[in-house]
Design an enzyme around this catalytic site. Structure first.
Site, mmCIF file in Angstrom:
data_model
loop_
_atom_site.group_PDB
_atom_site.id
_atom_site.type_symbol
_atom_site.label_atom_id
_atom_site.label_comp_id
_atom_site.label_asym_id
_atom_site.label_seq_id
_atom_site.Cartn_x
_atom_site.Cartn_y
_atom_site.Cartn_z
ATOM 1 N N ASP A 76 0.866 -1.169 0.000
ATOM 2 C CA ASP A 76 0.000 0.000 0.000
ATOM 3 C C ASP A 76 0.910 1.228 0.000
ATOM 4 O OD1 ASP A 76 -2.337 1.649 0.429
ATOM 5 O OD2 ASP A 76 -3.245 -0.084 1.407
ATOM 6 N N ASP A 116 -2.918 4.767 -2.161
ATOM 7 C CA ASP A 116 -3.914 5.405 -1.312
ATOM 8 C C ASP A 116 -4.267 6.812 -1.813
ATOM 9 O OD1 ASP A 116 -5.228 4.954 1.367
ATOM 10 O OD2 ASP A 116 -4.217 6.854 1.813
ATOM 11 N N GLU A 143 -6.313 4.310 -5.702
ATOM 12 C CA GLU A 143 -7.580 4.590 -5.024
ATOM 13 C C GLU A 143 -7.952 6.026 -5.363
ATOM 14 O OE1 GLU A 143 -9.643 4.734 -0.612
ATOM 15 O OE2 GLU A 143 -7.691 5.609 -0.961
ATOM 16 N N HIS A 160 -11.265 -2.538 3.360
ATOM 17 C CA HIS A 160 -11.203 -2.224 4.794
ATOM 18 C C HIS A 160 -11.950 -0.947 5.150
ATOM 19 C CE1 HIS A 160 -8.253 0.191 2.801
ATOM 20 N NE2 HIS A 160 -8.100 0.926 3.878
ATOM 21 N N ASP A 161 -12.477 -0.231 4.163
ATOM 22 C CA ASP A 161 -13.219 1.002 4.429
ATOM 23 C C ASP A 161 -14.732 0.832 4.248
ATOM 24 O OD1 ASP A 161 -10.836 2.442 4.837
ATOM 25 O OD2 ASP A 161 -10.662 2.929 2.705
HETATM 26 C C1 GLC Z 1 -7.803 5.658 2.182
HETATM 27 C C2 GLC Z 1 -7.696 4.395 2.992
HETATM 28 C C3 GLC Z 1 -8.314 4.631 4.332
HETATM 29 C C4 GLC Z 1 -7.534 5.731 5.017
HETATM 30 C C5 GLC Z 1 -7.454 6.977 4.144
HETATM 31 C C6 GLC Z 1 -6.401 7.899 4.644
HETATM 32 O O1 GLC Z 1 -9.096 5.996 1.901
HETATM 33 O O2 GLC Z 1 -8.283 3.329 2.303
HETATM 34 O O3 GLC Z 1 -8.343 3.488 5.128
HETATM 35 O O4 GLC Z 1 -8.146 6.044 6.220
HETATM 36 O O5 GLC Z 1 -7.118 6.685 2.822
HETATM 37 O O6 GLC Z 1 -5.141 7.330 4.432
#
Ligand code: GLC
Length: 544
Positions: A89, A190, A240, A313-314
Site C-alpha cells: 500500500d 492510497d 484509489e 477495509h473502508d
Molecule cells: C484511504 C484508505 C483509508 C484511510 C485513508 C487515509 O481511503 O483506504 O483506510 O483512512 O485513505 O489514508
C-alpha cells in the site's frame, strides 16, 4: 485475482492480539487454494497506528507490531514460491505527524524541509480557509512552533505532503524504487488523486476551499511517477481515486500505460448515502446500482481497465449491505449472487479478507466496540458538537456503514477467537465465527468459499469473462440485475435476483435460456427453471 489483507485483523502468530506477517505467511496455503494471484497488503510500515497504518512514520521500516523486515521478506519469498504476487500500500498523499520529514518541517519556517508539507498563515486569527477534513472538523491544524497551520485531509496526525515540491516527489520515487528492488510486485496507491491540491484549497483567503480530488496536476505527477519509476519495472498498480469520473479514469487507467493499470472508483459505494453521507445511510435502488456499474463497464471498454470490488477495509460487508444476512440460507445464497454479479463483469476482481466466506457486519453495540478514528471523530462532530444525530441514530449508521465492520478478525475456525489469536484481539471477533468460518467452508462444495473458487476458475477458463463487451438487460427492473457479454462469437449471460422473493415478471423467454450451457448457479440444477429466478438466485449461461 487480487485478495486484500488487512494485516492487523488477518492472523496473529504470537498471541499479541494483533495480526502479523508471520500469521499471513502461515495462511498462504489457504489463499493458494482459493486461487488468487495477488495479495494487496494494507500498510505494514512503521506507524503510530492512529489510522491503522495509513499514517506512516517510516516508509523503510516494518511496524514492530507486525514483525521485522526479515518477516516481510520471508512472506514475499513464500508467496512468490506459490506464484502469488504482493502489492504494497503506497500512502503518499500524507505521512504520519511522527515521520521525520514532518518533525523537521514543523521545527521552523526555514529548515530544508519547511516546504515539504502545506503550511499557511492564519486568516483573521483562524484557519486559512474553510476546507473540511474527511475525518470531520477543519482540514487545518495550528502548530505552535511555526505559528502556522498545516493541511490534513484526513486525521490531524496525517499531514498532507506538498507534491508541488519536486524534492517531495523525488523522495517518494526513490522510496518506491527501494521497495521494487526488495522484490515487491506493485502498489495500491492510497487516495492518489488527492496529491495535487486546487489553489482554492490551499489559499489563506478565508474562502470556502475547493474539491479535494483530481487537482490540476494529478495526471502530470502520476505520469512523472510512471516515467521515473513504474515503467522501469514489471509491476501492477491500482490507484484509489475517490470522486473519480469515467472521463478521469480513462486517463488514470488508460490502456496506453502512461499512468496506472487501474483505479478504484467509488460511485457504487455512495449510492446508499443520505444527507450526511454514510452517517445517514439510506437504501440503494437496484436501478441506480445497475446504471453506475454498467456505465463503468461500457465507458471504460477498450480505453481503460476496471477494477471490481464490493468490499475493502473502508466498507461495510457486502452481504449485509446489498444482500441478506438475517438467516443462514439467505446469507449464503445472497453472498454467492453478489460475487457472481461482480466477478463476471470486465475488470480485475478484488476479494477482501472474509468476503469469500460471506462474513457479515459486526454487532457494534456502542462506541466501546469501535476502534476507528473516523467513527470517533464523526461522533464528536455529529453527535456531541452539532447534535445532528442522536447517539442511537449514529450507532445505527455505524452498524450499517462503519469501517470497523470490515476490520473484525478473520474467522478461521470455531475455536477461541475464531482461530485468529490466542490473546485478546485488538477489536472484538464477530460472535458468528462459530458458524461462519474458513474451516467449515474450505472442503464444502456448497460453501461461499467453493463458489469463489469456481468464479476464479471460470475467469481463467473463459476469455469472454476477461474480454467480452457489456450489454445491460432489463434495465428498469428493480429486482433483476442481468447483463450479456460477447467475445469472438461466444456470449455469456448473467442473471441475478437482488431480492428474497422469486421473480418471474421480466419476460425471460426472449433470452432462449434453454439453448445456453449452465456455467454457474447458486441452486441445484433441478431447482431452477427458464421462467423465473428464485430468491437471491444467480445463474450464468454460455452460448456458443
Ligand atoms: C484511504 C484508505 C483509508 C484511510 C485513508 C487515509 O481511503 O483506504 O483506510 O483512512 O485513505 O489514508
Amino acid at each position: 485475482m487480487v485478495y486484500q489483507i488487512y494485516p492487523r485483523s488477518f492472523q496473529d502468530s504470537t498471541g499479541s492480539g494483533e495480526g502479523d506477517l508471520g500469521g499471513i505467511t502461515s495462511r498462504l496455503d489457504y489463499l493458494w487454494r482459493l486461487g488468487i494471484d495477488v495479495i494487496w497488503l494494507s500498510p505494514v510500515y512503521a506507524s503510530p497506528m492512529i489510522d491503522n497504518g495509513y499514517d506512516i512514520s517510516n516508509y523503510e521500516e516494518i511496524n514492530p507490531l507486525f514483525g521485522t523486515m526479515d518477516d516481510f521478506l520471508e512472506l514475499l519469498e513464500s508467496a512468490h514460491r506459490k506464484g502469488i504476487k504482493i502489492l504494497m500500500d503506497l500512502v503518499v498523499n500524507h505521512t504520519s505527524d511522527k515521520h521525520p520529514w514532518f518533525i523537521e518541517s514543523r521545527s521552523s519556517r526555514d529548515n530544508p524541509k519547511s516546504d515539504w508539507y502545506i503550511w499557511k498563515d492564519a486568516y483573521n486569527g483562524g484557519p486559512p480557509n474553510a476546507m473540511g477534513s474527511v475525518f470531520s472538523g477543519s482540514a487545518w491544524q495550528y502548530d505552535e512552533a511555526r505559528g502556522q497551520y498545516y493541511l490534513h485531509f484526513f486525521a490531524i496526525q496525517q499531514p498532507d505532503l506538498n507534491w508541488d515540491n519536486p524534492e517531495v516527489r523525488h523522495a517518494v520515487y526513490s522510496m518506491m524504487k527501494r521497495w521494487f528492488d526488495r522484490g515487491v510486485d506493485g502498489f495500491r496507491m492510497d487516495v492518489i488523486n488527492m496529491i495535487s491540491k486546487f489553489p482554492g484549497a490551499v489559499t489563506a483567503d478565508g474562502g470556502n476551499g475547493a474539491p479535494m480530488c483530481n487537482g490540476p496536476m494529478a495526471h502530470e505527477y502520476i505520469r512523472e511517477m510512471n516515467r521515473e519509476v513504474l515503467s522501469h519495472y514489471d509491476i501492477m498498480t491500482v490507484g484509489e481515486t475517490p470522486g473519480v469520473t469515467t472521463e478521469e479514469a480513462r486517463k488514470y487507467a488508460a490502456s496506453d500505460g502512461s499512468e496506472l493499470n487501474m483505479v478504484f472508483q467509488f460511485e457504487h459505494m455512495d449510492l446508499d448515502n443520505g444527507g450526511l453521507g454514510k452517517w445517514t445511510p439510506g437504501r440503494c435502488r437496484l436501478t441506480d446500482l445497475k446504471t453506475v456499474l454498467g456505465k463503468w463497464q461500457t465507458e471504460l471498454y477498450g480505453a481503460a481497465w476496471n477494477s471490481l470490488y464490493w468490499n475493502n477495509h473502508d466498507q461495510s460487508r457486502v452481504v449485509s449491505r446489498f444482500g441478506d444476512d438475517s438467516n443462514e440460507n439467505a446469507r449464503v445464497r445472497s453472498a454467492k449472487m453478489l460475487a457472481a454479479c461482480l466477478h463476471l463483469m470486465q475488470g480485475t476482481p478484488y476479494i477482501y479478507q472474509g468476503e469469500e466466506l460471506g462474513m457479515t457486519n459486526a454487532p457494534l453495540m456502542s462506541l466501546s466496540d469501535c476502534r476507528d478514528v473516523e467513527i470517533f471523530n464523526a461522533w464528536r462532530e455529529l453527535v456531541e458538537e452539532k447534535k445532528l444525530l442522536s447517539p442511537e441514530q449514529f450507532m445505527d449508521a455505524v452498524r450499517k456503514r462503519g469501517r470497523d465492520n470490515a476490520r473484525t478478525p478473520m474467522q478461521w475456525d470455531s475455536s477461541v477467537n475464531g482461530g485468529f489469536s490466542s490473546g485478546t484481539p485488538w477489536i472484538g471477533v464477530n460472535p458468528n465465527f462459530t458458524t461462519i468460518n474458513a474451516a467449515s467452508q474450505a472442503d464444502d462444495p456448497g460453501s461461499v468459499f467453493a463458489f469463489y473458487q469456481k468464479l476464479i476458475r471460470l475467469r481463467k477458463t473463459y476469455p469472454v469473462i476477461v474480454h467480452g463487451d457489456y450489454e445491460p438487460l432489463f434495465e428498469s427492473d428493480e429486482r433483476v440485475f442481468a447483463y450479456r457479454r460477447r467475445y469472438e462469437g461466444v456470449a455469456l449471460l448473467v442473471m441475478c435476483n437482488f431480492s428474497g422473493t422469486p421473480v418471474s415478471d421480466p419476460d425471460f423467454s426472449g433470452l432462449n435460456l434453454s439453448t445456453g450451457r449452465l456455467l454457474l448457479t447458486n441452486y441445484s440444477e433441478r431447482e431452477i427453471t427458464d421462467t423465473k429466478l428464485l430468491p437471491w438466485e444467480t445463474r450464468a449461461l454460455l452460448f456458443q
